[in-house]
Enzyme design. Structure first.
Site, short mmCIF file in Angstrom:
data_model
loop_
_atom_site.label_atom_id
_atom_site.label_comp_id
_atom_site.label_asym_id
_atom_site.label_seq_id
_atom_site.Cartn_x
_atom_site.Cartn_y
_atom_site.Cartn_z
N ALA A 5 -7.45 4.07 -5.63
CA ALA A 5 -7.37 5.26 -5.28
C ALA A 5 -7.37 5.40 -3.68
O ALA A 5 -7.81 6.16 -3.15
CB ALA A 5 -8.76 5.80 -5.50
N SER A 7 -4.85 5.72 -1.77
CA SER A 7 -3.32 6.03 -1.85
C SER A 7 -2.35 7.15 -2.55
O SER A 7 -2.93 6.42 -3.47
CB SER A 7 -2.84 5.11 -1.36
OG SER A 7 -1.99 3.90 -1.65
N ILE A 9 -0.93 8.44 -5.53
CA ILE A 9 -1.74 9.46 -6.64
C ILE A 9 -3.05 9.54 -6.61
O ILE A 9 -3.62 10.09 -7.01
CB ILE A 9 -0.81 9.24 -7.57
CG1 ILE A 9 0.92 9.24 -8.55
CG2 ILE A 9 -1.38 10.09 -8.81
CD1 ILE A 9 1.91 9.27 -9.09
N GLY A 10 -3.45 8.40 -6.62
CA GLY A 10 -5.40 7.69 -7.07
C GLY A 10 -5.83 8.91 -6.28
O GLY A 10 -7.11 9.13 -6.80
N TYR A 156 8.79 -4.32 -13.95
CA TYR A 156 7.68 -3.08 -13.58
C TYR A 156 7.66 -2.45 -14.96
O TYR A 156 6.46 -1.89 -15.60
CB TYR A 156 8.08 -2.60 -12.61
CG TYR A 156 7.02 -1.53 -12.38
CD1 TYR A 156 6.23 -1.71 -11.44
CD2 TYR A 156 7.75 0.09 -13.08
CE1 TYR A 156 4.95 0.38 -11.25
CE2 TYR A 156 7.70 1.31 -12.52
CZ TYR A 156 5.93 0.91 -12.03
OH TYR A 156 4.96 2.22 -11.25
#
Length: 265
Positions: A5, A7, A9-10, A156
């Site tokens: 959270a 940076s 989307i978070g 990933y």
């Protein structure tokens, strides 16, 4: 409670939760970015102080300390957003002996979700994945891989497939918790900061902003339970994917769960 959270989307999701009047807990690994995130979430919540915790998901001790803090501080958690993620350019093992991408993107969240099982009863888990490529590969019985076979992007993609399988199996094992995963779209974030992909994720003109993806996440986190399929994977358009590659079976989800339990204990 939003991981990753500090940076992207978070952070955008934490701000949107706060703007709705929710008590938000922001989790990240950078103290400097967390301080900025705390100010932004506080402002979005019109002065309501967010919870704050620094944790690096490459260290399972950090995850356990986070879970203990949350259990001591919040008797009930309505929404856990498993969002923290990274791409690792070269193979490495964590201090816990796991491959770093798999631990940060899947195993850390697997452990955290299990440790918060009681606080999440009646709530939901929303996990940020990606739309699986047709040829995505994941061996549920081999989560460590090898330096010789390691490639950053496939590794990933494997961890994001693990996120989808986790949501499927969590729904089966924990029916009193609504668990979904979703594809946020191609988003302008810091996810490729340590790889050549950083230029793509910073400058490609067709990327969406993190606030757009966060709004999709928020819809899944707040939609009426009867409108969502427990264990489902949702696209960036907000619709459930009915057809996924052959990897996504109940057997593979159960095997991944068992292997993940071994990896975090």
């Amino acid at each position: 409670m939003v991981t990753g959270a500090s940076s992207g989307i978070g952070l955008a999701a934490a701000e949107q939760f706060a703007a709705r009047g929710s008590q938000v807990v922001v989790v990240g690994r950078s103290e400097q970015r967390l301080a900025v995130a705390q100010d932004r979430v506080r402002a979005a919540g019109q002065g309501r102080e967010p919870g704050l915790f620094r944790a690096d998901f490459e260290r399972l001790a950090d995850v356990r300390a986070l879970a203990q803090h949350l259990r001591d501080t919040y008797p009930k958690i309505d929404v856990l957003v498993n969002n923290a993620g990274q791409r690792v350019p070269a193979y490495r093992r964590t201090v816990d002996g796991n491959e770093a991408t798999m631990q940060a993107n899947h195993l850390g969240h697997f452990l955290l979700s299990g440790l918060l099982r009681e606080q999440l009863r009646g709530g939901r888990i929303t996990t940020t994945a990606v739309r699986p490529a047709p040829n995505v590969r994941l061996d549920p019985d081999d989560l460590t891989g090898s330096p010789q076979r390691y490639r950053s992007v496939p590794a990933y993609q494997s961890t994001k497939a693990a996120n989808v399988l986790f949501a499927m199996e969590a729904a089966r094992r924990w029916p009193d918790i609504l668990s979904v995963s979703f594809h946020p779209g191609l988003v302008r974030t810091n996810i490729g900061a340590d790889t050549p992909l950083r230029y793509f994720f910073r400058y490609a003109p067709f990327l969406t902003g993190p606030h757009t993806s966060a709004a999709r996440l928020l819809r899944l986190a707040t939609a009426a339970p009867g409108t969502l399929h427990n264990g489902g994977f949702y696209s960036d358009a907000g619709t459930r994917h009915q057809r996924l590659p052959a990897l996504f079976t109940a057997d593979n989800a159960a095997r991944l769960w068992a292997a993940s339990e071994q990896a975090v204990h």
